[in-house]
Write a protein that holds these residues in place. Structure first.
Motif, PDB file in Angstrom:
ATOM      1  N   PRO A   7       0.805  -1.231   0.000  1.00  0.00           N
ATOM      2  CA  PRO A   7       0.000   0.000   0.000  1.00  0.00           C
ATOM      3  C   PRO A   7       0.837   1.280   0.000  1.00  0.00           C
ATOM      4  CG  PRO A   7      -0.760  -1.536   1.693  1.00  0.00           C
ATOM      5  CD  PRO A   7       0.556  -2.038   1.206  1.00  0.00           C
ATOM      6  N   LEU A   8       2.111   1.184   0.384  1.00  0.00           N
ATOM      7  CA  LEU A   8       2.970   2.363   0.465  1.00  0.00           C
ATOM      8  C   LEU A   8       3.514   2.790  -0.899  1.00  0.00           C
ATOM      9  CD1 LEU A   8       4.003   4.189   2.764  1.00  0.00           C
ATOM     10  CD2 LEU A   8       6.030   2.736   2.905  1.00  0.00           C
ATOM     11  N   THR A   9       3.331   1.934  -1.904  1.00  0.00           N
ATOM     12  CA  THR A   9       3.913   2.173  -3.221  1.00  0.00           C
ATOM     13  C   THR A   9       3.480   3.510  -3.818  1.00  0.00           C
ATOM     14  OG1 THR A   9       4.029  -0.201  -3.664  1.00  0.00           O
ATOM     15  CG2 THR A   9       4.127   1.265  -5.561  1.00  0.00           C
ATOM     16  N   GLY A  10       2.185   3.787  -3.778  1.00  0.00           N
ATOM     17  CA  GLY A  10       1.678   5.013  -4.389  1.00  0.00           C
ATOM     18  C   GLY A  10       2.285   6.263  -3.798  1.00  0.00           C
ATOM     19  N   TRP A  11       2.393   6.311  -2.473  1.00  0.00           N
ATOM     20  CA  TRP A  11       2.939   7.506  -1.822  1.00  0.00           C
ATOM     21  C   TRP A  11       4.427   7.679  -2.138  1.00  0.00           C
ATOM     22  CZ3 TRP A  11       6.829   8.231   1.792  1.00  0.00           C
ATOM     23  CH2 TRP A  11       6.956   9.544   2.270  1.00  0.00           C
ATOM     24  N   ILE A  12       5.206   6.606  -2.041  1.00  0.00           N
ATOM     25  CA  ILE A  12       6.650   6.716  -2.305  1.00  0.00           C
ATOM     26  C   ILE A  12       6.891   7.152  -3.749  1.00  0.00           C
ATOM     27  CG2 ILE A  12       8.841   5.489  -2.371  1.00  0.00           C
ATOM     28  CD1 ILE A  12       7.845   3.641  -0.233  1.00  0.00           C
ATOM     29  N   ALA A  13       6.112   6.593  -4.701  1.00  0.00           N
ATOM     30  CA  ALA A  13       6.283   6.947  -6.109  1.00  0.00           C
ATOM     31  C   ALA A  13       5.962   8.416  -6.350  1.00  0.00           C
ATOM     32  CB  ALA A  13       5.402   6.061  -6.983  1.00  0.00           C
ATOM     33  N   SER A  14       4.919   8.917  -5.702  1.00  0.00           N
ATOM     34  CA  SER A  14       4.562  10.322  -5.891  1.00  0.00           C
ATOM     35  C   SER A  14       5.547  11.255  -5.192  1.00  0.00           C
ATOM     36  CB  SER A  14       3.144  10.573  -5.369  1.00  0.00           C
ATOM     37  OG  SER A  14       3.087  10.407  -3.961  1.00  0.00           O
ATOM     38  N   ARG A  15       6.133  10.808  -4.114  1.00  0.00           N
ATOM     39  CA  ARG A  15       7.032  11.658  -3.324  1.00  0.00           C
ATOM     40  C   ARG A  15       8.451  11.698  -3.904  1.00  0.00           C
ATOM     41  NH1 ARG A  15       9.479  14.901  -1.387  1.00  0.00           N
ATOM     42  NH2 ARG A  15       9.699  15.639   0.761  1.00  0.00           N
ATOM     43  N   PHE A  16       8.935  10.556  -4.415  1.00  0.00           N
ATOM     44  CA  PHE A  16      10.325  10.485  -4.867  1.00  0.00           C
ATOM     45  C   PHE A  16      10.475  10.197  -6.359  1.00  0.00           C
ATOM     46  CE2 PHE A  16      10.317   9.276  -0.361  1.00  0.00           C
ATOM     47  CZ  PHE A  16      11.212  10.201   0.147  1.00  0.00           C
ATOM     48  N   LYS A  63       2.295  14.698   1.686  1.00  0.00           N
ATOM     49  CA  LYS A  63       2.709  14.228   3.009  1.00  0.00           C
ATOM     50  C   LYS A  63       2.185  12.821   3.270  1.00  0.00           C
ATOM     51  CE  LYS A  63       3.027  18.804   5.158  1.00  0.00           C
ATOM     52  NZ  LYS A  63       2.551  19.686   6.254  1.00  0.00           N
ATOM     53  N   LEU A  64       2.942  12.082   4.061  1.00  0.00           N
ATOM     54  CA  LEU A  64       2.524  10.726   4.419  1.00  0.00           C
ATOM     55  C   LEU A  64       1.589  10.775   5.613  1.00  0.00           C
ATOM     56  CD1 LEU A  64       2.768   7.622   4.213  1.00  0.00           C
ATOM     57  CD2 LEU A  64       4.752   7.771   5.728  1.00  0.00           C
ATOM     58  N   ASP A  65       0.420  10.162   5.437  1.00  0.00           N
ATOM     59  CA  ASP A  65      -0.521  10.019   6.552  1.00  0.00           C
ATOM     60  C   ASP A  65      -0.007   8.863   7.416  1.00  0.00           C
ATOM     61  OD1 ASP A  65      -2.651   9.757   8.277  1.00  0.00           O
ATOM     62  OD2 ASP A  65      -3.994   8.868   6.788  1.00  0.00           O
ATOM     63  N   LEU A  66       0.830   9.214   8.399  1.00  0.00           N
ATOM     64  CA  LEU A  66       1.528   8.189   9.188  1.00  0.00           C
ATOM     65  C   LEU A  66       0.564   7.318   9.973  1.00  0.00           C
ATOM     66  CD1 LEU A  66       4.322   7.126   9.824  1.00  0.00           C
ATOM     67  CD2 LEU A  66       4.456   8.726  11.754  1.00  0.00           C
ATOM     68  N   PHE A  67      -0.471   7.923  10.564  1.00  0.00           N
ATOM     69  CA  PHE A  67      -1.420   7.139  11.352  1.00  0.00           C
ATOM     70  C   PHE A  67      -2.185   6.164  10.459  1.00  0.00           C
ATOM     71  CE2 PHE A  67      -5.508   6.336  13.404  1.00  0.00           C
ATOM     72  CZ  PHE A  67      -5.097   5.961  14.677  1.00  0.00           C
ATOM     73  N   SER A  96      -5.763  11.584   3.336  1.00  0.00           N
ATOM     74  CA  SER A  96      -5.593  10.323   4.057  1.00  0.00           C
ATOM     75  C   SER A  96      -4.645   9.410   3.287  1.00  0.00           C
ATOM     76  CB  SER A  96      -6.944   9.627   4.239  1.00  0.00           C
ATOM     77  OG  SER A  96      -7.521   9.327   2.981  1.00  0.00           O
ATOM     78  N   PHE A  97      -4.144   8.379   3.961  1.00  0.00           N
ATOM     79  CA  PHE A  97      -3.224   7.443   3.315  1.00  0.00           C
ATOM     80  C   PHE A  97      -3.903   6.746   2.144  1.00  0.00           C
ATOM     81  CE2 PHE A  97      -1.332   3.174   2.955  1.00  0.00           C
ATOM     82  CZ  PHE A  97      -0.044   3.552   2.619  1.00  0.00           C
ATOM     83  N   PHE A  98      -5.157   6.342   2.334  1.00  0.00           N
ATOM     84  CA  PHE A  98      -5.944   5.757   1.246  1.00  0.00           C
ATOM     85  C   PHE A  98      -6.644   6.897   0.522  1.00  0.00           C
ATOM     86  CE2 PHE A  98     -10.039   4.253  -0.381  1.00  0.00           C
ATOM     87  CZ  PHE A  98      -9.610   3.240  -1.221  1.00  0.00           C
ATOM     88  N   ASN A  99      -6.351   7.058  -0.754  1.00  0.00           N
ATOM     89  CA  ASN A  99      -6.936   8.130  -1.548  1.00  0.00           C
ATOM     90  C   ASN A  99      -8.434   7.882  -1.725  1.00  0.00           C
ATOM     91  OD1 ASN A  99      -7.651  10.037  -3.560  1.00  0.00           O
ATOM     92  ND2 ASN A  99      -5.551  10.030  -4.330  1.00  0.00           N
ATOM     93  N   ARG A 100      -9.244   8.722  -1.102  1.00  0.00           N
ATOM     94  CA  ARG A 100     -10.691   8.508  -1.118  1.00  0.00           C
ATOM     95  C   ARG A 100     -11.302   8.669  -2.502  1.00  0.00           C
ATOM     96  NH1 ARG A 100     -11.605  11.829   4.447  1.00  0.00           N
ATOM     97  NH2 ARG A 100     -10.289  13.256   3.279  1.00  0.00           N
ATOM     98  N   GLU A 101     -10.573   9.287  -3.424  1.00  0.00           N
ATOM     99  CA  GLU A 101     -11.084   9.396  -4.794  1.00  0.00           C
ATOM    100  C   GLU A 101     -11.222   8.020  -5.441  1.00  0.00           C
ATOM    101  OE1 GLU A 101     -12.118  12.210  -6.397  1.00  0.00           O
ATOM    102  OE2 GLU A 101     -11.885  13.102  -4.406  1.00  0.00           O
ATOM    103  N   LEU A 102     -10.395   7.074  -5.002  1.00  0.00           N
ATOM    104  CA  LEU A 102     -10.483   5.714  -5.551  1.00  0.00           C
ATOM    105  C   LEU A 102     -11.825   5.071  -5.223  1.00  0.00           C
ATOM    106  CD1 LEU A 102      -6.913   4.389  -4.635  1.00  0.00           C
ATOM    107  CD2 LEU A 102      -7.726   4.995  -6.918  1.00  0.00           C
TER     108      LEU A 102
END
Length: 513
Positions: free
Chosen positions: A70-79, A201-205, A260-266
């Motif tokens: 699940p972390l793939t999307g955030w890391i790809a968008s961030r880096f 930003k990463l939604d850490l919680f 949120s960590f899970f993109n609610r648009e999905l």
């Protein structure tokens, strides 16, 4: 958000090189999910591990991959997607070398954890790249190529793992990743374009609660049968942890005001939600079937590892045939029509499997497996195309990771369920069969039974009990195939929930409502 890779200016040659590189990385990752299974007995002796301990070689990889996906999307968008791809391939290859060099169980489990973490991004990343570098009217063909790699890898894994273990030793099960990883790394480095990055930003919680829920669920499913399910305190702790963590994640996702960590648009895209549901079912039904076949053939039919691989290989051939066919049909024919046909063919193969017996020929296994492969190929390509047909490109990074996660969780639940049912139904069938073995049954008389089953000797009773257990196990396998047959048919009406965009001359029209 991550923007798609710039495909309009990409030449056909560059697109081909990128495709080869990302697919090599994908095959390397999915191959490792099954290639180590047949080498476990050899690892157990070499690492001085017990039967229970050696299973952590598999569990550690599965749990780490599930948490990292699940972390793939955030890391790809961030880096950036290319940078993440390079990190993942390099880390996975290095972790594979560490696995092969491991001298203790602790070292092996640590290396497998790293393998799972680095490899978690490879499948969703490759899917996103394949969608982005190809125009919409070629998405069906692109997903056929991608699906072939994702599907055929696990099928070839046990065969390749068995051959490497027999011909060399179990360490080559991991060393085989090195040349593949090196080629994939330099292919991505030289030919793949970088995506734009954002300060998202990463939604850490949200990430922490989802990771804990997924990790606890995977442990619950993997350890449940070994620990006798809810008779074990460990299983209670894992199940409650998964439920509580997921409840926190769900409430947080629904109520948080920031991103949120899970993109609610999905969740607003009906095709994506329904597609993930069907991908979950496909993992639960079809991948569970493939988990049942190798032990059936090896333990009950006395097939060797190599023979088992050859008998199940036609399933992969069937998958590749229909994937290539579906890649061309997915435009003129509605995706849900192809998905329905795929589930129908898969159900037919499960119906054939429900007629398995201990005296069947190898051709019976080959043809039923080939049919199932045909069905799986139709489902995979058509479902992936339909799922992402209405999703905007900027959501693909997050979407592909959730899509892959849905299949992984579905297959974990399906495999755990059928294994539990196999054990339970074997015991039930054994008790039922034993009731008919007595001195009052005309068929159990000494002059009727073979001498090896002489009930007047301890060796004869032991041999008779072994045969009863063998027959009971086959009954249990058949019961599982019947149940999966019913499930495959039961989900088909839900295909009406899928929107089916009409495609003509390479133009995607708005979805039907």
């Amino acid at each position: 958000m991550t923007s798609p890779s710039p495909s309009p200016g990409m030449s056909g040659r560059t697109r081909a090189f990128v495709t080869i590189a990302v697919m090599l990385a994908t095959i390397m990752q999915v191959l490792d999910s099954t290639i180590a299974n047949v080498a476990l007995p050899h690892m157990q002796g070499s690492l001085s591990a017990t039967q229970d301990q050696i299973t952590w070689v598999l569990t550690s990889y599965i749990v780490a991959a599930a948490i990292g996906t699940p972390l793939t999307g955030w890391i790809a968008s961030r880096f950036g997607r290319k940078r993440l791809f390079l990190w993942s391939v390099a880390g996975f290859t290095a972790a594979s070398i560490a696995c092969g060099m491991s001298a203790t169980l602790t070292q092996m489990v640590a290396a497998r954890l790293l393998q799972g973490l680095f490899g978690a991004s490879l499948v969703p990343l490759s899917q996103a790249v394949m969608l982005d570098i190809n125009p919409p009217h070629k998405h069906g063909q692109a997903m056929a190529v991608w699906g072939a790699g994702v599907t055929v890898g696990p099928i070839l894994g046990p065969t390749l793992g068995g051959w490497l273990t027999d011909s060399y030793n179990w360490r080559w099960v991991f060393y085989v990743n090195v040349p593949i990883g090196v080629i994939a790394f330099f292919g991505i480095l030289l030919f793949m374009s970088e995506t734009k990055v954002s300060a998202r930003k990463l939604d850490l919680f949200g990430f922490a609660t989802l990771s804990i829920a997924i990790g606890a669920l995977q442990l619950f499913l993997d350890r449940g049968e070994v620990q006798d399910w809810f008779d074990s305190i460990e299983i209670w702790i894992e199940s409650l942890t998964a439920l509580i963590a997921f409840a926190f994640f769900l409430v947080h996702t629904l109520t948080v005001e920031t991103t949120s960590f899970f993109n609610r648009e999905l969740a607003k895209d009906r095709n994506f939600v329904v597609g993930c549901g069907f991908y979950f079912v496909m993992g639960a039904v079809l991948y569970a079937t493939r988990a049942l076949l190798p032990p059936l053939l090896q333990n009950l039919m006395q097939y060797s590892v190599v023979t088992t691989g050859l008998a199940t290989a036609p399933s992969g051939a069937g998958t590749m045939i229909t994937m290539m066919l579906a890649g061309r049909l997915v435009g003129p024919v509605k995706p849900r029509t192809l998905i329905a046909a795929g589930f129908g063919i898969a159900a037919l193969s499960l119906w054939q499997m429900s007629g398995y017996n201990l005296y069947m020929s190898e051709s019976t296994v080959i043809w039923s497996g080939f049919l199932q492969g045909l069905g799986l190929g139709l489902i995979s390509v058509s479902l992936t195309t339909a799922t992402f047909s209405t999703l905007t490109p900027n959501l693909r990074g997050d979407g592909t990771s959730i899509y892959s996660l849905s299949r992984n969780i579905g297959s974990s639940i399906g495999i755990s369920f059928v294994q539990t049912e196999l054990t339970r139904n074997t015991q039930i069938a054994h008790s039922s069969l034993v009731e008919h073995i007595s001195r009052f049954n005309p068929l159990a008389q000494p002059d009727v039974l073979p001498a090896i089953w002489d009930m007047n000797s301890s060796s004869g009773l032991a041999a008779l009990n072994a045969e009863v257990t063998r027959q009971a196990s086959m009954i249990a396998y058949v019961d599982n195939f019947k149940l999966l047959f019913v499930l495959a048919l039961a989900v088909m009406p839900f295909l009406l929930l899928l929107n089916t965009p009409q495609r003509r001359a390479g133009i995607t029209a708005p979805p039907e409502h």
